[in-house]
Design an enzyme around this catalytic site. Structure first.
Site, mmCIF file in Angstrom:
data_model
loop_
_atom_site.group_PDB
_atom_site.id
_atom_site.type_symbol
_atom_site.label_atom_id
_atom_site.label_comp_id
_atom_site.label_asym_id
_atom_site.label_seq_id
_atom_site.Cartn_x
_atom_site.Cartn_y
_atom_site.Cartn_z
ATOM 1 N N ASP A 6 0.884 -1.168 0.000
ATOM 2 C CA ASP A 6 0.000 0.000 0.000
ATOM 3 C C ASP A 6 0.920 1.216 0.000
ATOM 4 O O ASP A 6 1.486 1.588 1.029
ATOM 5 C CB ASP A 6 -0.895 -0.023 1.237
ATOM 6 C CG ASP A 6 -1.842 1.172 1.306
ATOM 7 O OD1 ASP A 6 -1.822 2.011 0.390
ATOM 8 O OD2 ASP A 6 -2.586 1.276 2.304
ATOM 9 N N ILE A 12 5.322 3.409 2.736
ATOM 10 C CA ILE A 12 4.839 2.193 2.091
ATOM 11 C C ILE A 12 4.522 1.182 3.183
ATOM 12 O O ILE A 12 5.391 0.817 3.975
ATOM 13 C CB ILE A 12 5.894 1.594 1.142
ATOM 14 C CG1 ILE A 12 6.263 2.590 0.047
ATOM 15 C CG2 ILE A 12 5.365 0.295 0.521
ATOM 16 C CD1 ILE A 12 7.432 2.120 -0.822
ATOM 17 N N LYS A 13 3.271 0.761 3.226
ATOM 18 C CA LYS A 13 2.882 -0.308 4.135
ATOM 19 C C LYS A 13 2.990 -1.616 3.368
ATOM 20 O O LYS A 13 2.483 -1.724 2.248
ATOM 21 C CB LYS A 13 1.450 -0.094 4.633
ATOM 22 C CG LYS A 13 1.005 -1.106 5.674
ATOM 23 C CD LYS A 13 -0.392 -0.778 6.190
ATOM 24 C CE LYS A 13 -0.827 -1.762 7.269
ATOM 25 N NZ LYS A 13 -2.200 -1.468 7.778
ATOM 26 N N ASP A 101 -7.143 4.126 -2.884
ATOM 27 C CA ASP A 101 -7.165 3.685 -1.492
ATOM 28 C C ASP A 101 -8.598 3.638 -0.970
ATOM 29 O O ASP A 101 -8.993 2.697 -0.275
ATOM 30 C CB ASP A 101 -6.275 4.570 -0.612
ATOM 31 C CG ASP A 101 -6.597 6.059 -0.745
ATOM 32 O OD1 ASP A 101 -7.290 6.461 -1.716
ATOM 33 O OD2 ASP A 101 -6.149 6.829 0.118
#
Length: 248
Positions: A6, A12-13, A101
């Site tokens: 993500d 950034i996950k 998202d």
């Protein structure tokens, strides 16, 4: 092993899940492409496939995809705007303008709720979206989240100056603030809680009590008091990502 990303504007996950049962093997949050490659590359068992959602520019997203292909040897599926996925119909007049998202959070929420739902995401911005029982996305609302409200007050009010550690300590209580940091931090939380209550009223006007509330985003715990029956799903976007980019 499947790598899921993500990609936000600042962080950034990431997480790696097993292909067989979607159990989480590893994950975290990094602030650069290089840090991501280092973190994932350090795993004892590297991923063989991957998918991502990005709110970055097309050039940045393409560059990251190329780095991942070079490092791990697989092409990453990138989530794209769509008019309908998994029984959910995009409610925007121009479906490509709905942020990815938000779209993935809507998909994930409907999958988990199995009916009418209100999904609220608390990150840089606070976002609310409504999905009817038949999968029709009815639209939503966006307002500044905690980071934006805090930043604006610090930037435009000369006497408001404090560090992140002070901000964290200030949120140990919601009593009226007896210092500037307490007044600002607690005031911003009350603003978000008011946003939540307003969305709940709107959902009740639409569906009575027959709907599910889902909360996601880093600041979701700050608003739980305003929605005590809500389900908190930190990885909601990844639920939607699996729907938008199936790898089976």
């Amino acid at each position: 092993m499947i790598l899921e990303l993500d990609c936000g504007n600042s962080f950034i996950k990431w997480r790696v899940i097993r292909s067989t049962d979607a159990s989480i093997v590893a994950g975290g949050v990094v602030d650069s492409d290089d840090a991501l490659l280092a973190a994932v590359g350090a795993l004892s068992q590297p991923p063989q496939r991957g998918r991502l959602v990005s709110v970055r520019s097309e050039e940045e997203t393409t560059a990251l995809s190329a780095l991942l292909a070079q490092r791990f040897g697989f092409a990453v599926l990138v989530a794209q705007p769509a008019q309908e996925v998994g029984g959910v119909r995009n409610g925007y007049e121009d479906f490509e303008r709905l942020g990815l998202d938000r779209w993935l959070a809507v998909l994930g929420a409907y999958r988990l709720a199995k009916g009418a739902c209100l999904v609220m995401d608390f990150g840089t911005a606070a976002k609310a979206d409504f999905v009817a029982a038949d999968g029709e996305h009815l639209g939503g609302f966006i307002c500044p989240g905690m980071p934006l409200m805090r930043s604006q007050l610090r930037t435009h009010t000369r006497r408001i100056r404090y560090d992140d550690a002070s901000a964290e300590r200030a949120l140990s209580s919601m009593a009226p603030g007896r210092s500037t940091v307490e007044a600002v931090e607690r005031g911003c939380v009350h603003m978000l809680q008011g946003f939540v209550r307003s969305q709940l009223e709107h959902a009740q006007a639409l569906w009575g009590d027959d709907f599910t509330v889902l909360l996601t985003g880093g600041d979701a715990p700050l608003v739980q008091e305003a929605a005590p029956n809500a389900r908190v799903v930190p990885d909601l976007v990844f639920v939607g990502l699996a729907m938008a980019c199936p790898l089976d």
